[in-house]
Scaffold this active site. Structure first.
Site, mmCIF file in Angstrom:
data_model
loop_
_atom_site.group_PDB
_atom_site.id
_atom_site.type_symbol
_atom_site.label_atom_id
_atom_site.label_comp_id
_atom_site.label_asym_id
_atom_site.label_seq_id
_atom_site.Cartn_x
_atom_site.Cartn_y
_atom_site.Cartn_z
ATOM 1 N N GLU A 1 -3.220 26.251 75.921
ATOM 2 C CA GLU A 1 -2.456 25.902 74.710
ATOM 3 C C GLU A 1 -0.952 26.005 74.944
ATOM 4 O O GLU A 1 -0.180 25.320 74.258
ATOM 5 C CB GLU A 1 -2.918 26.784 73.535
ATOM 6 C CG GLU A 1 -4.297 26.354 73.060
ATOM 7 C CD GLU A 1 -5.111 27.446 72.388
ATOM 8 O OE1 GLU A 1 -4.566 28.506 72.053
ATOM 9 O OE2 GLU A 1 -6.328 27.229 72.200
ATOM 10 N N GLY B 1 -11.550 34.074 71.976
ATOM 11 C CA GLY B 1 -10.588 33.577 70.985
ATOM 12 C C GLY B 1 -11.098 33.800 69.573
ATOM 13 O O GLY B 1 -11.006 34.898 69.023
ATOM 14 N N HIS C 1 -2.064 29.901 79.532
ATOM 15 C CA HIS C 1 -3.146 29.449 78.652
ATOM 16 C C HIS C 1 -3.005 27.937 78.429
ATOM 17 O O HIS C 1 -1.887 27.415 78.347
ATOM 18 C CB HIS C 1 -3.085 30.197 77.315
ATOM 19 C CG HIS C 1 -4.322 30.017 76.496
ATOM 20 N ND1 HIS C 1 -4.565 28.861 75.779
ATOM 21 C CD2 HIS C 1 -5.402 30.804 76.325
ATOM 22 C CE1 HIS C 1 -5.746 28.974 75.184
ATOM 23 N NE2 HIS C 1 -6.280 30.147 75.501
ATOM 24 N N GLY D 1 -12.186 26.580 71.862
ATOM 25 C CA GLY D 1 -11.762 26.386 70.469
ATOM 26 C C GLY D 1 -12.628 25.448 69.656
ATOM 27 O O GLY D 1 -13.693 25.007 70.072
ATOM 28 N N GLU E 1 -10.890 29.240 82.083
ATOM 29 C CA GLU E 1 -11.049 28.711 80.729
ATOM 30 C C GLU E 1 -11.039 27.184 80.756
ATOM 31 O O GLU E 1 -9.976 26.565 80.651
ATOM 32 C CB GLU E 1 -9.890 29.190 79.851
ATOM 33 C CG GLU E 1 -9.838 30.683 79.632
ATOM 34 C CD GLU E 1 -9.365 31.005 78.220
ATOM 35 O OE1 GLU E 1 -10.021 31.796 77.561
ATOM 36 O OE2 GLU E 1 -8.360 30.410 77.786
ATOM 37 N N ASN F 1 -8.080 37.426 72.275
ATOM 38 C CA ASN F 1 -6.879 36.596 72.144
ATOM 39 C C ASN F 1 -6.819 36.062 70.712
ATOM 40 O O ASN F 1 -7.534 35.136 70.360
ATOM 41 C CB ASN F 1 -6.969 35.430 73.157
ATOM 42 C CG ASN F 1 -5.792 34.484 73.038
ATOM 43 O OD1 ASN F 1 -4.798 34.786 72.381
ATOM 44 N ND2 ASN F 1 -5.906 33.321 73.681
ATOM 45 N N TRP F 2 -5.964 36.698 69.919
ATOM 46 C CA TRP F 2 -5.888 36.325 68.491
ATOM 47 C C TRP F 2 -5.118 35.023 68.256
ATOM 48 O O TRP F 2 -5.068 34.529 67.145
ATOM 49 C CB TRP F 2 -5.219 37.443 67.698
ATOM 50 C CG TRP F 2 -6.101 38.628 67.470
ATOM 51 C CD1 TRP F 2 -7.379 38.807 67.914
ATOM 52 C CD2 TRP F 2 -5.765 39.814 66.736
ATOM 53 N NE1 TRP F 2 -7.851 40.023 67.499
ATOM 54 C CE2 TRP F 2 -6.892 40.668 66.775
ATOM 55 C CE3 TRP F 2 -4.636 40.241 66.042
ATOM 56 C CZ2 TRP F 2 -6.907 41.911 66.156
ATOM 57 C CZ3 TRP F 2 -4.647 41.487 65.432
ATOM 58 C CH2 TRP F 2 -5.779 42.311 65.488
ATOM 59 N N LYS F 3 -4.432 34.535 69.278
ATOM 60 C CA LYS F 3 -3.614 33.314 69.150
ATOM 61 C C LYS F 3 -2.644 33.477 67.964
ATOM 62 O O LYS F 3 -2.130 34.566 67.782
ATOM 63 C CB LYS F 3 -4.512 32.087 69.038
ATOM 64 C CG LYS F 3 -5.522 32.042 70.200
ATOM 65 C CD LYS F 3 -6.262 30.743 70.312
ATOM 66 C CE LYS F 3 -7.229 30.806 71.492
ATOM 67 N NZ LYS F 3 -7.926 29.564 71.722
ATOM 68 N N SER G 1 -15.267 29.497 73.835
ATOM 69 C CA SER G 1 -16.400 29.561 72.895
ATOM 70 C C SER G 1 -17.398 30.682 73.206
ATOM 71 O O SER G 1 -18.600 30.505 73.018
ATOM 72 C CB SER G 1 -17.134 28.217 72.844
ATOM 73 O OG SER G 1 -16.262 27.189 72.450
HETATM 74 P P1 PGA Z 1 -12.279 30.383 71.879
HETATM 75 O O1 PGA Z 1 -10.862 30.557 72.605
HETATM 76 O O2 PGA Z 1 -13.085 31.633 72.160
HETATM 77 O O3 PGA Z 1 -11.933 30.265 70.420
HETATM 78 O O4 PGA Z 1 -12.900 29.154 72.418
HETATM 79 C C1 PGA Z 1 -10.775 31.088 73.893
HETATM 80 C C2 PGA Z 1 -9.359 31.015 74.389
HETATM 81 O O5 PGA Z 1 -8.715 29.975 74.249
HETATM 82 O O6 PGA Z 1 -8.812 31.981 74.932
#
Ligand code: PGA
Length: 255
Positions: free
Chosen positions: A97, A234, A95, A171, A165, A8-10, A213
Site C-alpha cells: 500500500e 490486517g 508494504h 485486503g 504478502e 497491522n491496523w493500517k 487475508s
Molecule cells: P489483510 O491485510 O489481512 O487485511 O489482507 C494484510 C496486510 O496488508 O498487511
C-alpha cells in the site's frame, strides 16, 4: 525462534478511544500466550499512548512506516528517531500500500538500512501483484528482496523479518486466498534467495511471515503445512476476538 504475529491496523481506527479498546482486547488474549511474540502496529498518532499501557514482556510495538530522511524540513513526515524515541522496536517497510503511492525498492532499501542503524527491526514486505503461468512473479520477488536488502550484510540479516504478502491476496480487494501449497512453494523460493545471499545457516535466523487475508479459518492450514514463522494480519487485527483466535491457533500448533 518463537513464532511471531504482527497486527497491522493500517489507517484504523478513527479515535484514540477505539484504539485503546482494541488494544485492551488484544492484550487480554496475548497475556495468555507463552510461545509466540505479538507486535502491534497502530497508526503513528496512537503509538505513545499505547506504549504507556504496555507492560514489559507482553505486546511489542511497531510503526507502519517512516520517512527516508533522518531529519529536517520535511513537512508532515515522521523520522526513524521519532519512532525509536517512543520506544518502538519494529517497523513495517515496503508494504504494497505504500509502494502503490510511489515508494521504490531503492527508498525501501534506504529505510531498511536506517532502521538497522537505529537498532530497530525492519519487517520487510515483499509480494507480487499477480501470478503468471510462466513464473515471472518469482523474478519480481527476487528483485524486491535483493534491492531492498542491497548493502545489508550477513551480520544484520538475522535482524530483518521478511513478510511475504502477495498483493492479490491482501485486503477487501483480494482475488482469492493463497493455498498452503502456493505459500510453501514461495517460501522455499524466498529461502533460496536468502541462502544464496547470506548462506544456508542464515535461514534458521531470519523469520519469514505470511500476510494476506489471514483469518481464523485459514491460519491453521497455513501454519501447519508450510514453514512460515508467523503472520502479518490486517483486517482481523482490528477485531480482538478474531486476532486472539489466530494467535491461539498458532500457539496450539507449536509442539
Ligand atoms: P489483510 O491485510 O489481512 O487485511 O489482507 C494484510 C496486510 O496488508 O498487511
Amino acid at each position: 525462534m518463537k513464532k511471531l504475529i504482527i497486527a497491522n491496523w493500517k489507517m484504523n481506527p478513527q479515535s484514540l478511544r477505539e484504539a485503546e479498546d482494541i488494544f485492551k482486547g488484544i492484550k487480554k488474549g496475548v497475556l495468555k500466550l507463552k510461545k509466540i511474540d505479538v507486535v502491534l502496529c497502530p497508526p503513528f498518532v496512537y503509538l505513545s499512548k499505547i506504549k504507556d499501557s504496555i507492560k514489559k514482556n507482553s505486546i511489542k510495538l511497531g510503526a507502519q512506516n517512516f520517512f527516508h530522511e533522518e531529519k529536517g524540513s520535511w513537512t508532515g513526515e515522521i523520522s526513524i528517531k521519532m519512532i525509536k524515541n517512543i520506544g518502538v522496536g519494529f517497523v513495517i517497510l515496503g508494504h504494497s500500500e505504500t509502494k502503490k503511492l510511489g515508494e521504490t525498492n531503492k527508498k525501501i532499501n534506504t529505510k531498511v538500512k536506517l532502521t538497522l542503524k537505529n537498532k530497530l527491526t525492519p519487517i520487510l514486505c515483499v509480494g507480487e501483484d499477480k501470478r503468471d503461468e510462466e513464473g515471472e512473479y518469482f523474478s519480481v520477488l527476487e528483485e524486491q528482496l535483493l534491492e531492498a536488502l542491497n548493502g545489508v550484510g550477513p551480520s544484520f540479516s538475522s535482524k530483518v523479518i521478511i513478510a511475504y504478502e502477495p498483493i492479490w491476496a491482501i485486503g477487501e480487494a483480494a482475488k482469492k486466498m493463497i493455498s498452503s501449497e502456493e505459500l510453501l512453494q514461495t517460501i522455499i523460493f524466498i529461502k533460496k534467495i536468502l541462502a544464496d545471499k547470506y548462506g544456508a545457516k542464515s535461514l534458521g535466523k531470519i523469520r519469514i511471515l505470511y500476510g494476506g487475508s489471514v483469518n481464523s479459518l485459514n491460519a491453521e492450514d497455513l501454519i501447519k503445512n508450510t514453514s512460515i514463522d508467523g503472520f502479518l494480519v490486517g483486517r482481523d487485527s482490528l477485531i480482538p476476538e478474531h486476532f486472539n483466535k489466530i494467535c491461539k491457533i498458532v500457539e496450539e500448533t507449536i509442539l
